[in-house]
Design a protein around this motif. Structure first.
Motif, PDB file in Angstrom:
ATOM      1  N   LYS A   4       1.847  -2.463  -1.145  1.00 50.15           N
ATOM      2  CA  LYS A   4       2.767  -3.235  -1.980  1.00 50.15           C
ATOM      3  C   LYS A   4       3.801  -2.300  -2.575  1.00 50.15           C
ATOM      4  O   LYS A   4       3.486  -1.231  -3.072  1.00 50.15           O
ATOM      5  CB  LYS A   4       2.004  -3.950  -3.083  1.00 50.15           C
ATOM      6  N   PHE A   6       6.252  -1.359  -5.414  1.00 51.97           N
ATOM      7  CA  PHE A   6       6.417  -1.634  -6.833  1.00 51.97           C
ATOM      8  C   PHE A   6       7.825  -1.354  -7.324  1.00 51.97           C
ATOM      9  O   PHE A   6       8.288  -1.961  -8.273  1.00 51.97           O
ATOM     10  CB  PHE A   6       5.427  -0.818  -7.666  1.00 51.97           C
ATOM     11  N   ASN A  28      11.280 -10.448  -5.072  1.00 52.30           N
ATOM     12  CA  ASN A  28       9.962  -9.901  -4.728  1.00 52.30           C
ATOM     13  C   ASN A  28       9.307  -9.126  -5.868  1.00 52.30           C
ATOM     14  O   ASN A  28       8.350  -8.380  -5.629  1.00 52.30           O
ATOM     15  CB  ASN A  28      10.090  -9.011  -3.488  1.00 52.30           C
ATOM     16  N   ILE A  30      10.219  -6.502  -7.550  1.00 52.53           N
ATOM     17  CA  ILE A  30      10.276  -5.061  -7.337  1.00 52.53           C
ATOM     18  C   ILE A  30      11.209  -4.464  -8.385  1.00 52.53           C
ATOM     19  O   ILE A  30      12.337  -4.927  -8.549  1.00 52.53           O
ATOM     20  CB  ILE A  30      10.790  -4.730  -5.917  1.00 52.53           C
ATOM     21  N   ASP A 126      -4.229  -3.574   6.963  1.00 52.26           N
ATOM     22  CA  ASP A 126      -3.038  -2.748   7.149  1.00 52.26           C
ATOM     23  C   ASP A 126      -3.397  -1.393   7.754  1.00 52.26           C
ATOM     24  O   ASP A 126      -2.673  -0.867   8.603  1.00 52.26           O
ATOM     25  CB  ASP A 126      -2.304  -2.559   5.822  1.00 52.26           C
TER      26      ASP A 126
END
Length: 182
Positions: A4, A6, A28, A30, A126
């Motif tokens: 993810k 950040f 998103n 971010i 992942d």
């Protein structure tokens, strides 16, 4: 991305800061930050890769034609795989100053790929995708592709430079004729 995101810490240029990127970050969740103007060390960890990756493999030329852009895209794709999967780096873990002497300690050299596999915050699915991608890669083939694309960029630049030099030569002769120097 196998994890993810950040935040994005951007340089100040208009090529980095734009409405599309800002909108993407807002949509998103971010965090979007940028370095301070005229403080080139604000992004030192990013900036250090400008030489060790970008300048080392691409050089300092100006690539401004469509054919060069396409070659650069292919080169960056091969470089991304080669650097992230096969080039280990050491990260500084501590720095201690005793008087005028600075002692730095580094961790064990590992590739970004290995660091992601060791990271407990990355999802197992992942990691499995990355392992699958890794097994399909051939570092020697990637290196050959990188060298081939570098040669193509140099050929494109040399052709462009020859044309520019011819134009300059014609322009200089034209000026001499206009002023009666020939």
């Amino acid at each position: 991305m196998p994890f993810k995101l950040f935040g994005i810490d951007s340089d100040n240029g208009a090529e980095f800061i734009n409405h599309q990127l800002h909108r993407y970050c807002v949509e998103n969740n971010i965090t979007f930050t940028r370095s301070r103007k005229y403080r080139k060390n604000d992004n030192c960890y990013v900036e250090q890769k400008n030489y060790s990756v970008v300048r080392k493999y691409v050089g300092y030329f100006r690539y401004d034609r469509e054919v060069e852009l396409m070659t650069l895209k292919r080169l960056y794709e091969s470089l991304r795989l080669y650097i992230n999967f096969f080039q280990p780096i050491m990260k500084q873990i501590s720095k201690e100053r005793i008087g005028s002497k600075v002692t730095k300690k580094y961790d064990k050299a590992r590739t970004p790929y290995q660091r992601i596999l060791e990271n407990p915050g990355v999802e197992k699915i992942d990691k499995e995708k990355l392992i699958e991608q890794y097994t399909k890669l051939n570092p020697a083939e990637l290196q050959r592709e990188i060298v081939k694309l570098q040669k193509k960029l140099l050929e494109d630049i040399s052709i462009k430079e020859e044309v520019r030099n011819s134009i300059k030569k014609i322009s200089k002769n034209k000026d001499k004729i206009c002023y009666g120097y020939v």
